[in-house]
Design a protein around this motif. Structure first.
Motif, PDB file in Angstrom:
ATOM      1  N   ASP A  71       0.834  -1.209   0.000  1.00 12.55           N
ATOM      2  CA  ASP A  71       0.000   0.000   0.000  1.00 12.55           C
ATOM      3  C   ASP A  71       0.865   1.254   0.000  1.00 12.55           C
ATOM      4  O   ASP A  71       0.551   2.231  -0.688  1.00 12.55           O
ATOM      5  CB  ASP A  71      -0.949   0.007   1.200  1.00 12.55           C
ATOM      6  CG  ASP A  71      -2.059  -1.028   1.084  1.00 12.55           C
ATOM      7  OD1 ASP A  71      -2.259  -1.601  -0.012  1.00 12.55           O
ATOM      8  OD2 ASP A  71      -2.719  -1.282   2.123  1.00 12.55           O
ATOM      9  N   CYS A  72       1.937   1.239   0.766  1.00 12.08           N
ATOM     10  CA  CYS A  72       2.847   2.394   0.786  1.00 12.08           C
ATOM     11  C   CYS A  72       3.431   2.625  -0.603  1.00 12.08           C
ATOM     12  O   CYS A  72       3.469   3.757  -1.091  1.00 12.08           O
ATOM     13  CB  CYS A  72       3.971   2.186   1.795  1.00 12.08           C
ATOM     14  SG  CYS A  72       3.440   2.265   3.520  1.00 12.08           S
ATOM     15  N   ALA A  73       3.879   1.551  -1.243  1.00  9.84           N
ATOM     16  CA  ALA A  73       4.459   1.674  -2.582  1.00  9.84           C
ATOM     17  C   ALA A  73       3.417   2.176  -3.573  1.00  9.84           C
ATOM     18  O   ALA A  73       3.700   3.075  -4.378  1.00  9.84           O
ATOM     19  CB  ALA A  73       5.035   0.329  -3.024  1.00  9.84           C
ATOM     20  N   ALA A  74       2.207   1.626  -3.509  1.00 10.11           N
ATOM     21  CA  ALA A  74       1.146   2.036  -4.433  1.00 10.11           C
ATOM     22  C   ALA A  74       0.751   3.498  -4.228  1.00 10.11           C
ATOM     23  O   ALA A  74       0.423   4.193  -5.193  1.00 10.11           O
ATOM     24  CB  ALA A  74      -0.074   1.124  -4.256  1.00 10.11           C
ATOM     25  N   ASP A  75       0.795   3.946  -2.976  1.00  9.05           N
ATOM     26  CA  ASP A  75       0.435   5.331  -2.650  1.00  9.05           C
ATOM     27  C   ASP A  75       1.599   6.298  -2.850  1.00  9.05           C
ATOM     28  O   ASP A  75       1.424   7.506  -2.671  1.00  9.05           O
ATOM     29  CB  ASP A  75      -0.035   5.437  -1.196  1.00  9.05           C
ATOM     30  CG  ASP A  75      -1.312   4.669  -0.920  1.00  9.05           C
ATOM     31  OD1 ASP A  75      -2.026   4.327  -1.885  1.00  9.05           O
ATOM     32  OD2 ASP A  75      -1.589   4.408   0.270  1.00  9.05           O
ATOM     33  N   ASN A  76       2.804   5.763  -3.158  1.00  4.94           N
ATOM     34  CA  ASN A  76       4.022   6.575  -3.266  1.00  4.94           C
ATOM     35  C   ASN A  76       4.224   7.411  -1.998  1.00  4.94           C
ATOM     36  O   ASN A  76       4.428   8.627  -2.041  1.00  4.94           O
ATOM     37  CB  ASN A  76       3.997   7.482  -4.510  1.00  4.94           C
ATOM     38  CG  ASN A  76       5.340   8.149  -4.742  1.00  4.94           C
ATOM     39  OD1 ASN A  76       6.396   7.594  -4.417  1.00  4.94           O
ATOM     40  ND2 ASN A  76       5.310   9.351  -5.298  1.00  4.94           N
ATOM     41  N   VAL A  77       4.140   6.722  -0.861  1.00  2.79           N
ATOM     42  CA  VAL A  77       4.302   7.383   0.428  1.00  2.79           C
ATOM     43  C   VAL A  77       5.181   6.523   1.330  1.00  2.79           C
ATOM     44  O   VAL A  77       5.113   5.297   1.281  1.00  2.79           O
ATOM     45  CB  VAL A  77       2.929   7.667   1.091  1.00  2.79           C
ATOM     46  CG1 VAL A  77       2.213   6.391   1.458  1.00  2.79           C
ATOM     47  CG2 VAL A  77       3.057   8.566   2.294  1.00  2.79           C
ATOM     48  N   VAL A  78       6.014   7.192   2.108  1.00  3.59           N
ATOM     49  CA  VAL A  78       6.793   6.502   3.140  1.00  3.59           C
ATOM     50  C   VAL A  78       6.038   6.708   4.448  1.00  3.59           C
ATOM     51  O   VAL A  78       5.724   7.844   4.815  1.00  3.59           O
ATOM     52  CB  VAL A  78       8.221   7.079   3.240  1.00  3.59           C
ATOM     53  CG1 VAL A  78       8.960   6.474   4.425  1.00  3.59           C
ATOM     54  CG2 VAL A  78       8.978   6.841   1.948  1.00  3.59           C
ATOM     55  N   VAL A 106       3.413   8.573  10.737  1.00  2.00           N
ATOM     56  CA  VAL A 106       3.796   9.773  10.007  1.00  2.00           C
ATOM     57  C   VAL A 106       3.979   9.367   8.551  1.00  2.00           C
ATOM     58  O   VAL A 106       4.707   8.409   8.253  1.00  2.00           O
ATOM     59  CB  VAL A 106       5.089  10.387  10.579  1.00  2.00           C
ATOM     60  CG1 VAL A 106       5.518  11.601   9.767  1.00  2.00           C
ATOM     61  CG2 VAL A 106       4.890  10.757  12.041  1.00  2.00           C
ATOM     62  N   ALA A 107       3.310  10.076   7.657  1.00  2.00           N
ATOM     63  CA  ALA A 107       3.354   9.775   6.228  1.00  2.00           C
ATOM     64  C   ALA A 107       4.062  10.901   5.483  1.00  2.00           C
ATOM     65  O   ALA A 107       3.792  12.076   5.725  1.00  2.00           O
ATOM     66  CB  ALA A 107       1.939   9.604   5.690  1.00  2.00           C
ATOM     67  N   THR A 108       4.956  10.499   4.579  1.00  2.00           N
ATOM     68  CA  THR A 108       5.636  11.465   3.720  1.00  2.00           C
ATOM     69  C   THR A 108       5.378  11.064   2.272  1.00  2.00           C
ATOM     70  O   THR A 108       5.952  10.089   1.785  1.00  2.00           O
ATOM     71  CB  THR A 108       7.154  11.500   3.992  1.00  2.00           C
ATOM     72  OG1 THR A 108       7.376  11.739   5.382  1.00  2.00           O
ATOM     73  CG2 THR A 108       7.825  12.583   3.169  1.00  2.00           C
ATOM     74  N   PRO A 109       4.490  11.802   1.602  1.00  2.00           N
ATOM     75  CA  PRO A 109       4.242  11.500   0.196  1.00  2.00           C
ATOM     76  C   PRO A 109       5.468  11.866  -0.642  1.00  2.00           C
ATOM     77  O   PRO A 109       6.206  12.785  -0.289  1.00  2.00           O
ATOM     78  CB  PRO A 109       3.052  12.382  -0.179  1.00  2.00           C
ATOM     79  CG  PRO A 109       2.720  13.197   1.017  1.00  2.00           C
ATOM     80  CD  PRO A 109       3.673  12.875   2.108  1.00  2.00           C
TER      81      PRO A 109
END
Length: 151
Positions: A71-78, A106-109
């Motif tokens: 999901d992180c990879a698909a959303d391009n978010v760390v 904590v999300a970093t797009p």
């Protein structure tokens, strides 16, 4: 540890629990799903209002962590798990602890600004399996949600 040595102090146990939580965060955030799942007991459970159903056992925990990474990879978010304010809230004296902590996601797009996605509490039942501490049951709760099951 020598068999006649005194039991570890509360501060030593707390340091070991902090280490467990630090390692867990790095493992799931680094996409190391099987290793993250191994920080739980073989029948360990994870219950969170962010997901549709509790997850139980090594296979389900591994699949859960794999989906998180995908999901992180698909959303391009760390996404980073930040665990703080860890407190031992119970100790049965026989290798089982109750632990409470705060958890921020904590999300970093990609190319964007970091932001807090979720702020929750953890309530864990942690057991010592002879080799180290493992999570037997984790319940994640949002502050605005009614009290639910305990770990």
């Amino acid at each position: 540890m020598h068999p006649n040595a005194p039991a570890p102090s509360a501060s030593a146990r707390l340091a070991e629990i902090h280490q467990l939580y630090h390692v867990q965060s790095h493992l799931i955030d680094g996409g190391r799903a099987a290793e993250w799942a191994a920080t739980f007991t073989a029948d360990g459970s994870f219950t969170s209002p962010s997901y549709p159903a509790p997850v139980t056992g090594t296979a389900e925990l591994t699949a859960f962590a794999q989906r998180f990474a995908a999901d992180c990879a698909a959303d391009n978010v760390v996404r980073r798990h930040v665990v703080s304010n860890v407190a031992l809230t119970g100790d049965d004296g026989a290798g089982t602890l109750r632990v409470a902590a705060y958890l921020q996601i904590v999300a970093t797009p990609g190319g964007g600004t970091p932001h807090t996605e979720r702020f929750t509490t953890l309530t864990d039942r942690v057991v010592h399996d002879g080799a180290g501490w493992r999570i037997a049951a984790r319940v994640v709760r949002r502050d605005d949600a009614p009290a639910g099951p305990q770990a």
